[in-house]
Design an enzyme around this catalytic site. Structure first.
Site, PDB file in Angstrom:
ATOM      1  N   THR A 180      -2.729 -11.017  -2.005  1.00 14.55           N
ATOM      2  CA  THR A 180      -4.006 -12.231  -2.852  1.00 14.55           C
ATOM      3  C   THR A 180      -4.436 -13.499  -1.576  1.00 14.55           C
ATOM      4  O   THR A 180      -5.380 -13.799  -1.584  1.00 14.55           O
ATOM      5  CB  THR A 180      -3.278 -12.987  -3.909  1.00 14.55           C
ATOM      6  OG1 THR A 180      -3.277 -12.252  -4.922  1.00 14.55           O
ATOM      7  CG2 THR A 180      -3.959 -13.911  -4.520  1.00 14.55           C
TER       8      THR A 180
ATOM      9  N   ARG B  23      -5.749  -2.613   3.369  1.00 17.89           N
ATOM     10  CA  ARG B  23      -5.550  -1.196   3.178  1.00 17.89           C
ATOM     11  C   ARG B  23      -6.161  -0.846   1.757  1.00 17.89           C
ATOM     12  O   ARG B  23      -6.348  -1.472   0.981  1.00 17.89           O
ATOM     13  CB  ARG B  23      -3.489  -0.540   2.819  1.00 17.89           C
ATOM     14  CG  ARG B  23      -3.082  -1.362   3.925  1.00 17.89           C
ATOM     15  CD  ARG B  23      -1.490  -0.865   4.190  1.00 17.89           C
ATOM     16  NE  ARG B  23      -0.944  -1.624   3.437  1.00 17.89           N
ATOM     17  CZ  ARG B  23      -0.095  -2.015   2.448  1.00 17.89           C
ATOM     18  NH1 ARG B  23       1.049  -0.312   3.381  1.00 17.89           N
ATOM     19  NH2 ARG B  23       0.700  -2.214   2.400  1.00 17.89           N
TER      20      ARG B  23
ATOM     21  N   LYS C 195       4.076  -0.699  -9.312  1.00 23.29           N
ATOM     22  CA  LYS C 195       3.662  -1.175  -8.783  1.00 23.29           C
ATOM     23  C   LYS C 195       2.501  -2.483  -9.357  1.00 23.29           C
ATOM     24  O   LYS C 195       2.336  -3.714  -8.968  1.00 23.29           O
ATOM     25  CB  LYS C 195       3.731  -1.480  -7.347  1.00 23.29           C
ATOM     26  CG  LYS C 195       2.966  -2.341  -6.020  1.00 23.29           C
ATOM     27  CD  LYS C 195       3.226  -2.345  -5.118  1.00 23.29           C
ATOM     28  CE  LYS C 195       2.856  -2.898  -3.792  1.00 23.29           C
ATOM     29  NZ  LYS C 195       1.419  -3.232  -4.178  1.00 23.29           N
TER      30      LYS C 195
ATOM     31  N   ALA D 288       4.732   1.808   3.514  1.00 22.18           N
ATOM     32  CA  ALA D 288       5.052   0.852   4.299  1.00 22.18           C
ATOM     33  C   ALA D 288       7.120   0.622   5.909  1.00 22.18           C
ATOM     34  O   ALA D 288       7.210  -0.033   5.595  1.00 22.18           O
ATOM     35  CB  ALA D 288       5.346  -0.880   5.058  1.00 22.18           C
TER      36      ALA D 288
END
Length: 556
Positions: A73, A94, A105, A273
């Site tokens: 954001t 991404r 999530k 990640a």
């Protein structure tokens, strides 16, 4: 307050051709996927080869908490704010995975009034990149089993096949499987399993490749198994890289979309990640730098994972030099790191905030280790009190840290103008002396120790017997000079997710080391890292639906 999907569905989008025109991309280089999505032809890279590059801004964050931080954001809102300041800016992000979208999530297209759109498409099938990766990956897996079935000419040890299959969904039942059951015509039985597509080495390769040929060469280097004598077997040995590249010929092209405020955005690739390097593609970032005066991008999770890998892996491979880093935090998340339970985060607690601030301070210190100036963005929540915000500003001032309040979730780009102004001023007044943390030629164990002691703040590293065996093997096989991709929990600076804040006097245990020869790094496994997530008791999929007019509901 409207939901993210309501805001996105009520937005007026510009045709993507108009977004391309903003960037002076000619029509013949734009491959349309409907009215609001497009891929950019590889011809653009040839045309822009000598074009000067803009300034690269990395957005990272503190260690994630249940309270949320708002990194994507903030990235989107900062891009919109820079555009409001009259800057030519391109955002690079991404692509979201279907697994989190239907799991727990949620998506990864920003939120509130700082989103990339069309949000539903981006969070669902988008332009099919993940499907192409899944197909190319599973083609290679099928060719391994076919080679075993057809007399095993490469002398592969079935117990040492290290390449598993993938699917872009959360499905715990596929973590461990047995393939080849059914009889002599159905293959050679062996143990295997599935990972989620974003954990595929092909995903990492897509995001680190310079061009189509580089991607094909990286595919060829993937180590899929070992022979009975311990010799690596590669995709090239199976003659698979050409067919894999054919399946990826469109996926390698960056995707162009827009924000709610029509700022151009490239969304391309999406590696995990923790198990991989957590950044969008090199090609999308380089294209954004060629086309804009500023490129705003992000790296996954906190700076200990995302920024460290962005610097040590992506920047190393691509020759990128970040001009500024934005470290995102929230009052709520810092109180969480200070020990406050989720149900009490709305209550003012400056004492807990002070304790949790140590996590933010460590991440800012880490960015400085790489020679990149930093700005802290405090992502605003309505429950933040004046006393809490005053404390953050005071502590940042005492430490010489530039800080700005970001209200992009509620106000879009206008809510990020203060942050954008401070980022621009930082870039113009503070030189970036970017450097990687270690040289690739340093011993493997030393590279790991540097990350643990300097980035995580640990005392030392303990290697299990299994990890020692792996390190010795990769040294012997000639992979000693590969950089390190650490796989650990995102919730703590340590390898123990319960150690929140800024833990001290800890050691990190390395239990396994995996080779990603095609991507070009060694994955160092600490703790329990899941490469195939499961669904929660009530998945997000239960609330997602579509009405008889084709309108999607329940997608965030």
């Amino acid at each position: 307050m409207k939901s993210d999907i309501q805001i996105a569905q009520e937005a007026t989008l510009q045709p993507v051709m108009k977004i391309a025109e903003k960037l002076s991309i000619p029509a013949e280089e734009v491959e349309l996927y409907g009215n609001y999505k497009a891929k950019i032809s590889l011809q653009a890279f040839d045309r822009l080869r000598e074009q000067a590059e803009g300034k690269l801004i990395l957005v990272t964050a503190i260690n994630p908490t249940p309270a949320g931080e708002g990194k994507t954001t903030t990235t989107v809102g900062l891009g919109d704010a820079l555009q409001q300041l009259g800057k030519k800016v391109v955002i690079a992000l991404r692509e979201p995975s279907l697994g989190p979208s239907f799991g727990v999530k949620g998506g990864a297209a920003g939120g509130g009034y700082a989103q990339v759109v069309p949000m539903e498409d981006i969070n669902l099938h988008f332009t099919g990149d993940f499907h192409a990766i899944t197909s190319a990956h599973n083609l290679l897996a099928a060719m391994i089993d076919n080679s075993l079935h057809q007399g095993n000419p490469l002398n592969i040890d079935p117990r040492q096949v290290v390449f598993r299959r993938v699917v872009d969904l959360n499905d715990r039942a596929l973590r461990n499987t047995i393939v080849g059951l059914g009889g002599r015509t159905d293959g050679v039985p062996r143990e295997s399993g599935f990972d989620i597509t974003v954990a595929s080495e092909l995903m990492a390769i897509l995001c680190l490749s310079k061009d189509l040929q580089d991607m094909k060469e990286r595919f060829a280097r993937i180590v899929v198994a070992y022979t009975y004598e311990g010799t690596p077997v590669t995709a090239a040995d199976l003659e698979a890289q050409g067919s894999m590249a054919v399946l990826m010929k469109d996926a390698i092209k960056p995707n162009l979309v827009q924000t709610l405020e029509h700022t151009p955005a490239f969304l391309h690739g999406g590696p995990f990640a923790n198990i991989a390097h957590g950044c969008n593609s090199v090609m999308a970032t380089q294209l954004a730098l060629k086309l804009g005066d500023y490129c705003v991008t992000e790296a996954g999770f906190g700076a200990d994972l995302g920024a460290e890998k962005f610097f040590n892996l992506k920047c190393r491979f691509a020759g990128l030099k970040p001009a500024c880093t934005v470290v995102v935090a929230t009052v709520r998340a810092l109180k969480s790191h200070g020990g406050v339970k989720k149900e009490d985060l709305n209550k003012e607690n400056v004492e807990a905030l002070a304790k949790g601030f140590e996590n933010l301070e460590k991440h800012v210190e880490n960015v400085a280790k790489f020679g990149v100036p930093a700005v802290v963005a405090i992502n605003a929540f309505p429950t933040d009190t004046k006393a809490e915000l005053d404390f953050l500003y005071q502590r940042c001032a005492e430490l010489g840290i530039e800080v700005a309040l970001s209200e992009v979730w509620a106000k879009g780009g206008q809510g990020g103008v203060e942050l954008a102004e401070k980022v621009v001023r930082t870039i113009e007044t503070k030189a970036s002396n970017f450097q990687v943390l270690y040289e690739s030629t340093e011993p493997l164990k030393e590279k790991i120790r540097k990350i643990v002691t300097e980035v995580y703040g640990g005392n030392d590293v303990v290697f299990t017997a299994e990890a020692e065996k792996h390190i010795n093997r990769f040294n012997d096989l000639g992979y000693r000079d590969l950089p390190i991709c650490m796989a650990k929990t995102q919730y703590s600076l340590s390898d123990d997710m319960t150690k929140i804040g800024r833990p001290k006097d800890f050691t990190v245990t390395v239990r396994e080391v995996r080779l990603s020869a095609g991507a070009g790094f060694l994955v160092v496994i600490t703790g329990s890292i899941m490469t195939m997530p499961g669904l929660p008791k009530r998945p997000a999929a239960c609330a997602i639906d579509i009405d008889d007019q084709g309108k999607i509901v329940g997608l965030f």
